[in-house]
Design a protein around this motif. Structure first.
Motif, PDB file in Angstrom:
ATOM      1  N   PRO A 105       4.581  -6.890 -14.659  1.00 26.21           N
ATOM      2  CA  PRO A 105       3.829  -5.653 -14.430  1.00 26.21           C
ATOM      3  C   PRO A 105       2.422  -5.942 -13.897  1.00 26.21           C
ATOM      4  O   PRO A 105       1.942  -5.255 -12.985  1.00 26.21           O
ATOM      5  N   GLU A 106       1.764  -6.975 -14.445  1.00 27.79           N
ATOM      6  CA  GLU A 106       0.379  -7.300 -14.040  1.00 27.79           C
ATOM      7  C   GLU A 106       0.329  -7.664 -12.556  1.00 27.79           C
ATOM      8  O   GLU A 106      -0.602  -7.286 -11.836  1.00 27.79           O
ATOM      9  N   LEU A 107       1.348  -8.437 -12.115  1.00 28.51           N
ATOM     10  CA  LEU A 107       1.362  -8.855 -10.704  1.00 28.51           C
ATOM     11  C   LEU A 107       1.469  -7.621  -9.788  1.00 28.51           C
ATOM     12  O   LEU A 107       0.759  -7.526  -8.781  1.00 28.51           O
ATOM     13  N   PHE A 108       2.295  -6.655 -10.182  1.00 22.20           N
ATOM     14  CA  PHE A 108       2.450  -5.477  -9.324  1.00 22.20           C
ATOM     15  C   PHE A 108       1.230  -4.555  -9.404  1.00 22.20           C
ATOM     16  O   PHE A 108       0.921  -3.854  -8.451  1.00 22.20           O
ATOM     17  N   ARG A 109       0.529  -4.578 -10.545  1.00 22.49           N
ATOM     18  CA  ARG A 109      -0.734  -3.812 -10.602  1.00 22.49           C
ATOM     19  C   ARG A 109      -1.760  -4.436  -9.662  1.00 22.49           C
ATOM     20  O   ARG A 109      -2.446  -3.735  -8.923  1.00 22.49           O
ATOM     21  N   ALA A 110      -1.832  -5.771  -9.706  1.00 23.63           N
ATOM     22  CA  ALA A 110      -2.781  -6.457  -8.813  1.00 23.63           C
ATOM     23  C   ALA A 110      -2.432  -6.159  -7.353  1.00 23.63           C
ATOM     24  O   ALA A 110      -3.308  -5.872  -6.530  1.00 23.63           O
ATOM     25  N   PHE A 111      -1.139  -6.176  -7.055  1.00 21.31           N
ATOM     26  CA  PHE A 111      -0.710  -5.864  -5.687  1.00 21.31           C
ATOM     27  C   PHE A 111      -1.155  -4.439  -5.307  1.00 21.31           C
ATOM     28  O   PHE A 111      -1.665  -4.205  -4.209  1.00 21.31           O
ATOM     29  N   THR A 124       3.493   1.476   0.976  1.00 20.66           N
ATOM     30  CA  THR A 124       4.577   0.516   0.748  1.00 20.66           C
ATOM     31  C   THR A 124       5.433   0.906  -0.445  1.00 20.66           C
ATOM     32  O   THR A 124       5.144   1.861  -1.169  1.00 20.66           O
ATOM     33  N   GLY A 125       6.502   0.161  -0.628  1.00 22.90           N
ATOM     34  CA  GLY A 125       7.436   0.390  -1.734  1.00 22.90           C
ATOM     35  C   GLY A 125       8.445  -0.747  -1.757  1.00 22.90           C
ATOM     36  O   GLY A 125       8.185  -1.831  -1.245  1.00 22.90           O
ATOM     37  N   THR A 126       9.637  -0.448  -2.293  1.00 20.34           N
ATOM     38  CA  THR A 126      10.597  -1.529  -2.545  1.00 20.34           C
ATOM     39  C   THR A 126      11.268  -2.065  -1.265  1.00 20.34           C
ATOM     40  O   THR A 126      11.424  -1.350  -0.279  1.00 20.34           O
ATOM     41  N   ASP A 127      11.647  -3.320  -1.308  1.00 19.33           N
ATOM     42  CA  ASP A 127      12.403  -3.982  -0.249  1.00 19.33           C
ATOM     43  C   ASP A 127      13.199  -5.096  -0.941  1.00 19.33           C
ATOM     44  O   ASP A 127      13.259  -5.135  -2.165  1.00 19.33           O
ATOM     45  N   VAL A 136       6.213   1.199  -9.964  1.00 24.62           N
ATOM     46  CA  VAL A 136       5.606   2.135 -10.911  1.00 24.62           C
ATOM     47  C   VAL A 136       4.276   1.522 -11.399  1.00 24.62           C
ATOM     48  O   VAL A 136       3.289   2.225 -11.603  1.00 24.62           O
ATOM     49  N   HIS A 137       4.235   0.213 -11.522  1.00 24.64           N
ATOM     50  CA  HIS A 137       2.991  -0.461 -11.946  1.00 24.64           C
ATOM     51  C   HIS A 137       1.940  -0.408 -10.831  1.00 24.64           C
ATOM     52  O   HIS A 137       0.763  -0.188 -11.093  1.00 24.64           O
ATOM     53  N   SER A 138       2.390  -0.587  -9.590  1.00 26.02           N
ATOM     54  CA  SER A 138       1.450  -0.515  -8.454  1.00 26.02           C
ATOM     55  C   SER A 138       0.888   0.895  -8.312  1.00 26.02           C
ATOM     56  O   SER A 138      -0.283   1.080  -7.953  1.00 26.02           O
ATOM     57  N   LEU A 139       1.727   1.879  -8.635  1.00 25.87           N
ATOM     58  CA  LEU A 139       1.333   3.289  -8.518  1.00 25.87           C
ATOM     59  C   LEU A 139       0.152   3.628  -9.437  1.00 25.87           C
ATOM     60  O   LEU A 139      -0.596   4.564  -9.168  1.00 25.87           O
ATOM     61  N   ARG A 140      -0.030   2.852 -10.496  1.00 23.64           N
ATOM     62  CA  ARG A 140      -1.166   3.104 -11.397  1.00 23.64           C
ATOM     63  C   ARG A 140      -2.488   2.705 -10.741  1.00 23.64           C
ATOM     64  O   ARG A 140      -3.566   3.054 -11.209  1.00 23.64           O
ATOM     65  N   GLU A 141      -2.387   1.927  -9.663  1.00 27.85           N
ATOM     66  CA  GLU A 141      -3.602   1.455  -8.984  1.00 27.85           C
ATOM     67  C   GLU A 141      -3.779   2.068  -7.606  1.00 27.85           C
ATOM     68  O   GLU A 141      -4.856   2.011  -7.038  1.00 27.85           O
ATOM     69  N   SER A 142      -2.679   2.591  -7.053  1.00 27.30           N
ATOM     70  CA  SER A 142      -2.773   3.067  -5.669  1.00 27.30           C
ATOM     71  C   SER A 142      -1.913   4.302  -5.455  1.00 27.30           C
ATOM     72  O   SER A 142      -0.796   4.394  -5.984  1.00 27.30           O
ATOM     73  N   SER A 143      -2.426   5.221  -4.641  1.00 31.64           N
ATOM     74  CA  SER A 143      -1.630   6.405  -4.297  1.00 31.64           C
ATOM     75  C   SER A 143      -0.773   6.136  -3.058  1.00 31.64           C
ATOM     76  O   SER A 143      -0.041   7.017  -2.604  1.00 31.64           O
ATOM     77  N   CYS A 144      -0.864   4.930  -2.510  1.00 34.04           N
ATOM     78  CA  CYS A 144      -0.139   4.628  -1.268  1.00 34.04           C
ATOM     79  C   CYS A 144       1.172   3.901  -1.555  1.00 34.04           C
ATOM     80  O   CYS A 144       1.507   2.903  -0.888  1.00 34.04           O
ATOM     81  N   ILE A 145       1.885   4.378  -2.579  1.00 30.64           N
ATOM     82  CA  ILE A 145       3.149   3.755  -2.973  1.00 30.64           C
ATOM     83  C   ILE A 145       4.253   4.796  -2.812  1.00 30.64           C
ATOM     84  O   ILE A 145       4.106   5.935  -3.255  1.00 30.64           O
ATOM     85  N   GLY A 154       9.227  10.197  -6.875  1.00 35.84           N
ATOM     86  CA  GLY A 154       9.946   9.608  -5.746  1.00 35.84           C
ATOM     87  C   GLY A 154      11.147  10.459  -5.360  1.00 35.84           C
ATOM     88  O   GLY A 154      11.461  11.447  -6.016  1.00 35.84           O
ATOM     89  N   SER A 155      11.842  10.028  -4.277  1.00 40.18           N
ATOM     90  CA  SER A 155      12.930  10.863  -3.754  1.00 40.18           C
ATOM     91  C   SER A 155      14.308  10.266  -4.029  1.00 40.18           C
ATOM     92  O   SER A 155      15.295  10.715  -3.468  1.00 40.18           O
ATOM     93  N   GLY A 156      14.376   9.230  -4.881  1.00 43.27           N
ATOM     94  CA  GLY A 156      15.684   8.723  -5.285  1.00 43.27           C
ATOM     95  C   GLY A 156      16.260   7.671  -4.357  1.00 43.27           C
ATOM     96  O   GLY A 156      15.569   7.137  -3.496  1.00 43.27           O
ATOM     97  N   ASP A 157      17.529   7.412  -4.520  1.00 41.10           N
ATOM     98  CA  ASP A 157      18.240   6.311  -3.860  1.00 41.10           C
ATOM     99  C   ASP A 157      18.227   6.461  -2.328  1.00 41.10           C
ATOM    100  O   ASP A 157      18.877   7.349  -1.771  1.00 41.10           O
TER     101      ASP A 157
END
Ligand code: NAD
Length: 382
Positions: A105-111, A124-127, A136-145, A154-157
């Motif tokens: 989680p910490e790594l994705f928050r830093a990202f 950005t998002g998943t790949d 979800v962890h990155s989203l706590r730091e950025s609105s650009c997820i 999110g909009s699902g699968d």
């Protein structure tokens, strides 16, 4: 070593770096010692809008491999966004790490903090190698997820619109090659029965298509066989490379990139190639070779843009009807590309690239037209 030699080596080194990223607007190296994050964000072109592209995690053997990947993928996103007519440009991120061990989680928050530092220039998002939950962890730091689970807005699968897009692609291709867009009465060789490939296979079976399939994962094959039994249908299963020489009308690559190459191209007996896999052609020359062999190639980045359409739509608050409408446009875009390729006697991948470049160029003129209406900061000073 003399000081002037050091300076000239430094200048040469800088030139090599800038030559390599010549086509890109910005490349950001992200290093966070606390979490072990080592990531690269590449923004290729923002003419159409802020850059958009997934974040891939891989244990790259060298930093050079990671740079190569992020530069190539971010450029691909520029074309994909242009083809899908979404107001985004091309970008991509890679995290150097092992998805099995390093996804903390910490790594994705830093990202997320690094993404936020770009101030809306990159979404950005998943790949490959990452999941929506990671972001979800990155989203706590950025609105650009984007592409987060539905409970986070999110909009699902995204494989659902991607598979729909492939089916529209098959219809347009069938119409062009066989004179009718019907799925039935034709045989499809599908490579890969994962999230996208399974859905495409299921829809083709339901609509009377005959299937030859391959997957390295036995569970994926068993699942399709089970579905075929439920539908009172059968499927032919082949192993590994046999899929390339299958007696079929359409090859549907839904697994790996680079599958149309010197080793496979002469084996193909099909009349068309339409699938979801990214970068199906090893090189653009292989697109020319398909053309020479009379095999119609539906460019991958047009066919598989359903997922991109869905995540880009998320930023306007998710709306499945709008996503479906834009995904349907893949059908018409392919006709335009096929016609332009025919008219200029070029391969469909070259026609698609030109189509995207023209779209970007015309936007550039519009951007600069309005940019000049604002006085610069210096000129308004009294
Ligand atoms: P996935 O990982 O769910 O499925 C891939 C399937 O291919 C797996 O079942 C795997 O076992 C199989 N496979 C791997 N190597 C194979 C081989 N050599 N021969 C046969 N089968 C093999 O992935 P996915 O989400 O279904 O995506 C499939 C392709 O489409 C990928 O290239 C992906 O980049 C591309 N794509 C996917 C989306 C999306 O929304 N999921 C969007 C755009 C592009």
């Amino acid at each position: 070593m003399s000081k002037s030699k050091n300076v000239s080596d430094f200048i040469k080194g800088v030139k090599i770096v800038f030559d390599r990223i010549e086509e890109h607007e910005q490349v950001l190296f992200c290093n966070d010692a606390d979490t072990g994050l080592k990531a690269i964000i590449a923004i290729h072109n923002t003419t159409l809008g802020p850059a958009l592209g997934g974040c891939r995690m891989r244990p790259y053997e060298t930093v050079d491999d990671a740079i190569e990947d992020v530069l190539r993928l971010s450029k691909g996103m520029t074309y994909k966004c242009a083809a899908a007519d979404v107001d985004f440009g091309g970008g991509k991120a890679v995290i150097i790490g092992d998805p099995l061990q390093d996804r903390t989680p910490e790594l994705f928050r830093a990202f997320g903090q690094f993404v936020e530092s770009l101030n809306g220039r990159f979404y950005t998002g998943t790949d490959m190698g990452t999941t929506p939950d990671n972001f979800v962890h990155s989203l706590r730091e950025s609105s650009c997820i984007v592409g987060v689970p539905e409970e986070y807005g999110g909009s699902g699968d995204s494989s659902i619109p991607t598979a729909k897009g492939v089916l529209y692609g098959i219809q347009a291709t069938n119409k062009t090659v066989f004179g009718s867009e019907e799925f039935g009465g034709r045989t499809y060789a599908i490579q890969g029965l994962g999230k996208v490939g399974f859905k495409v296979a299921e829809m083709l079976l339901e609509n009377g298509g005959d299937l030859v399939v391959s997957d390295i994962n036995r569970h994926a094959i068993d699942r399709l066989i089970q579905r075929a039994i439920e539908l009172n249908r059968g499927v032919k299963v082949v192993s590994g490379d046999e899929i390339y020489e299958a007696e079929a009308d359409v090859f549907v690559p839904c697994a790996l990139g680079g599958v149309i190459n010197d080793q496979t191209i002469h084996k193909l007996k099909v009349r068309a190639v339409v699938g979801s896999a990214n970068n199906q052609l090893l090189t653009t020359d292989h697109g020319d070779q398909l053309n020479e062999r009379g095999i119609l190639y539906a460019p991958d980045y047009i066919v598989n843009s359903g997922g991109l359409i869905q995540v880009s739509d998320e930023l306007y608050s998710p709306n499945p009807m709008r996503v479906l409408q834009k995904t349907k446009a893949i059908y018409d875009t392919l006709f335009t590309i096929f016609e332009q390729a025919e008219a200029h006697s070029i391969s469909t991948i070259k026609a698609a690239n030109l189509f995207c470049e023209q779209r970007i160029e015309s936007r550039k003129r519009r951007n600069s037209f309005f940019a000049h209406k604002k006085p610069g900061k210096w000129t308004v000073r009294s």
